[in-house]
Design an enzyme around this catalytic site. Structure first.
Site, PDB file in Angstrom:
ATOM      1  N   SER A 209       0.848  -1.140   0.050  1.00 52.99           N
ATOM      2  CA  SER A 209      -0.175   0.215  -0.097  1.00 52.99           C
ATOM      3  C   SER A 209       0.906   1.103   0.078  1.00 52.99           C
ATOM      4  O   SER A 209       2.130   1.050  -0.463  1.00 52.99           O
ATOM      5  CB  SER A 209      -0.881  -0.081   1.256  1.00 52.99           C
ATOM      6  OG  SER A 209      -2.081   0.735   1.214  1.00 52.99           O
ATOM      7  N   ASN A 210       0.438   2.523   0.449  1.00 55.89           N
ATOM      8  CA  ASN A 210       1.165   3.392   0.417  1.00 55.89           C
ATOM      9  C   ASN A 210       0.700   4.505   1.580  1.00 55.89           C
ATOM     10  O   ASN A 210      -0.251   4.149   2.245  1.00 55.89           O
ATOM     11  CB  ASN A 210       0.880   4.381  -1.085  1.00 55.89           C
ATOM     12  CG  ASN A 210      -0.387   4.742  -1.225  1.00 55.89           C
ATOM     13  OD1 ASN A 210      -1.028   5.472  -0.556  1.00 55.89           O
ATOM     14  ND2 ASN A 210      -0.718   4.148  -2.330  1.00 55.89           N
ATOM     15  N   HIS A 211       1.032   5.563   1.757  1.00 54.80           N
ATOM     16  CA  HIS A 211       0.860   6.520   2.976  1.00 54.80           C
ATOM     17  C   HIS A 211      -0.286   7.307   2.713  1.00 54.80           C
ATOM     18  O   HIS A 211      -0.567   8.201   3.638  1.00 54.80           O
ATOM     19  CB  HIS A 211       2.111   7.411   3.119  1.00 54.80           C
ATOM     20  CG  HIS A 211       3.271   6.897   3.408  1.00 54.80           C
ATOM     21  ND1 HIS A 211       3.399   5.893   4.693  1.00 54.80           N
ATOM     22  CD2 HIS A 211       4.501   6.743   2.617  1.00 54.80           C
ATOM     23  CE1 HIS A 211       4.664   5.538   4.776  1.00 54.80           C
ATOM     24  NE2 HIS A 211       5.334   5.742   3.723  1.00 54.80           N
ATOM     25  N   SER A 212      -0.985   7.267   1.671  1.00 55.71           N
ATOM     26  CA  SER A 212      -2.271   8.246   1.661  1.00 55.71           C
ATOM     27  C   SER A 212      -3.272   7.995   2.624  1.00 55.71           C
ATOM     28  O   SER A 212      -3.825   6.850   2.952  1.00 55.71           O
ATOM     29  CB  SER A 212      -3.150   8.030   0.201  1.00 55.71           C
ATOM     30  OG  SER A 212      -4.120   8.760   0.145  1.00 55.71           O
TER      31      SER A 212
END
Ligand code: PMT
Length: 399
Positions: A209-212
């Site tokens: 995933s990512n940091h959003s």
């Protein structure tokens, strides 16, 4: 209605300037934050001390402070404001506004303002009726300036007729109406908004995933909804509450987000693609927890669908807004995405800028369309969302 609104009050050289103190007081009492800009001549009619006291802010007259050289940035002032109200507006100032003359701070601020502008004219009846004044006012209306009509009655000249600046309470009512109109300006429009991070499963336990956090996309959904639009928010995993009145659809993977977006877009007037979508996903999801071994592990990845690009290829007359999160060659990369994905404009945010990007409550963005890029200062994500929605409205209204 005016709580928290940023209003620049412009005061020009007119005897009606004595009413500006009452006007300012009423705006502040209604919850607005007011900054006052005066023309040099206006100081002859009402003192900066009076206006500073009632506005609770220093008064701006010159381009810079002659004592210490500090610059009064008309550009920053224009960006700060939700409304630029010029009251009283003299015939002279309106003529200059109509022709783009920029010889004082009040006028340069007008030329830099991106917010709605309203003027409350004040002058003698013959000046008001003169063809030149009427021509200038027609030009200002055409330029999108709201004119708060003067009243009839006793004028400073001793004559009786039309030209008296509207009463402060009536100006405040007109200002409230302007904000009310803005509130419903996107009524009957439907928008799709994507927000947050997608989650690409590796096995039942792990994911990519990512940091959003979803904050930027949720702010856009909220701002669109606040102007009366119907909003469908396709959201990756987040801990945020659903904005009032917004229809939220939760998804996890890029594929789920694609499936939710592709059909809904057809029923919408536009979409704002704020989600940070994975470009790659594991080629296969293990149905059991992967066990660790002694050596390295390689996970084969395959491309996800580019949701924005697919919507862009089939957008017809709809409006499509993209985001670009960049770390290098920011403007070039964003312009590439603007063209490739067929966006009407793209919102560039860079991880190199302090206060910008993932997770925080602020952002620093540049709005880029095919003609130009406009860099905005550090703002809250909600304020950035308002600027994005202002641009959406401008595009819709110019179609
Ligand atoms: O959620 P926050 O913590 O508030 O952070 C906000 C944000 C940084 C996530 C947001 O401001 C932002 O920049 N979102 C887009 C991030 C991104 O992934 O950009 P991109 O350059 O990879 O993608 C370009 C555009 O294509 C974006 O509009 C993206 O939503 C869209 N896209 C990308 C890949 C894909 N498979 N499908 C897409 O629709």
């Amino acid at each position: 209605m005016l709580k928290g609104k940023h209003i620049i009050l412009g005061i020009t050289g007119s005897i009606a300037a004595y009413k500006s103190a009452v006007l300012c007081r009423l705006l502040v009492a209604a919850g607005a934050e007011v900054k006052v800009v005066m023309t040099p001549l206006a100081k002859q009619f009402i003192t900066p001390l009076t206006m500073a006291t009632v506005s609770q802010n220093p008064i701006l007259v010159e381009f810079f402070n002659p004592e210490n050289g500090e610059w009064n940035s008309h550009v920053k002032l224009g960006e700060w404001a939700d409304l630029y109200l010029i009251a009283p507006a003299s015939a002279n100032t309106m003529a200059k506004m109509a022709h783009g003359v920029a010889d004082n701070l009040l006028l340069t601020t007008y030329l830099s303002a991106r917010c709605p502008v309203a003027v409350a004219p004040a002058m003698d009846l013959d000046m008001y009726a003169h063809a030149a004044t009427q021509r200038n006012m027609a030009q200002l209306r055409q330029d999108g300036v709201h004119i708060i009509e003067p009243g009839s009655g006793f004028l400073a000249s001793g004559l009786i007729g039309k030209g008296r600046m509207a009463e402060p309470a009536d100006i405040v009512a007109a200002v409230e109406q302007l904000f009310e109109k803005k509130k419903s300006s996107l009524a009957c429009r439907r928008f799709l908004v994507t927000a947050g991070a997608t989650i690409e499963a590796i096995d039942p336990v792990r994911f990519i995933s990512n940091h959003s956090s979803g904050k930027m996309g949720y702010a856009v959904a909220e701002a669109l909804g606040a102007r009366g639009a119907e909003v469908v928010l396709v959201s990756g995993r987040t801990s945020l509450d659903t904005p009032h009145g917004v229809q939220r659809i939760d998804v996890l993977s890029a594929e789920q987000m694609y499936n939710e977006c592709k059909n809904r877009f057809a029923e919408c007037d536009g979409a704002v693609m704020c989600a940070a979508v994975a470009d790659y996903t594991p080629a296969a999801v293990a149905d059991h927890k992967l066990k660790k071994g002694d050596g390295e592990m390689n996970i084969p990845l395959k491309r996800t669908r580019d949701i924005a690009a697919e919507l862009g290829a089939n957008k017809g007359g709809r409006l499509l807004v993209g985001f670009a999160m960049e770390t290098e060659n920011e403007v070039e990369n964003a312009q590439g995405k603007l063209a490739r994905k067929n966006f009407d404009f793209i919102v560039l945010n860079s991880l190199k800028k302090e206060g910008a990007g993932f997770r925080g409550d602020t952002n620093v963005v540049t709005l880029i369309d095919s003609e130009r890029g406009v860099e905005l200062p550090l703002m809250s994500k909600r304020e950035v969302a308002e600027k994005i929605v202002d641009k959406i409205e401008n595009i819709i209204n110019s179609k």
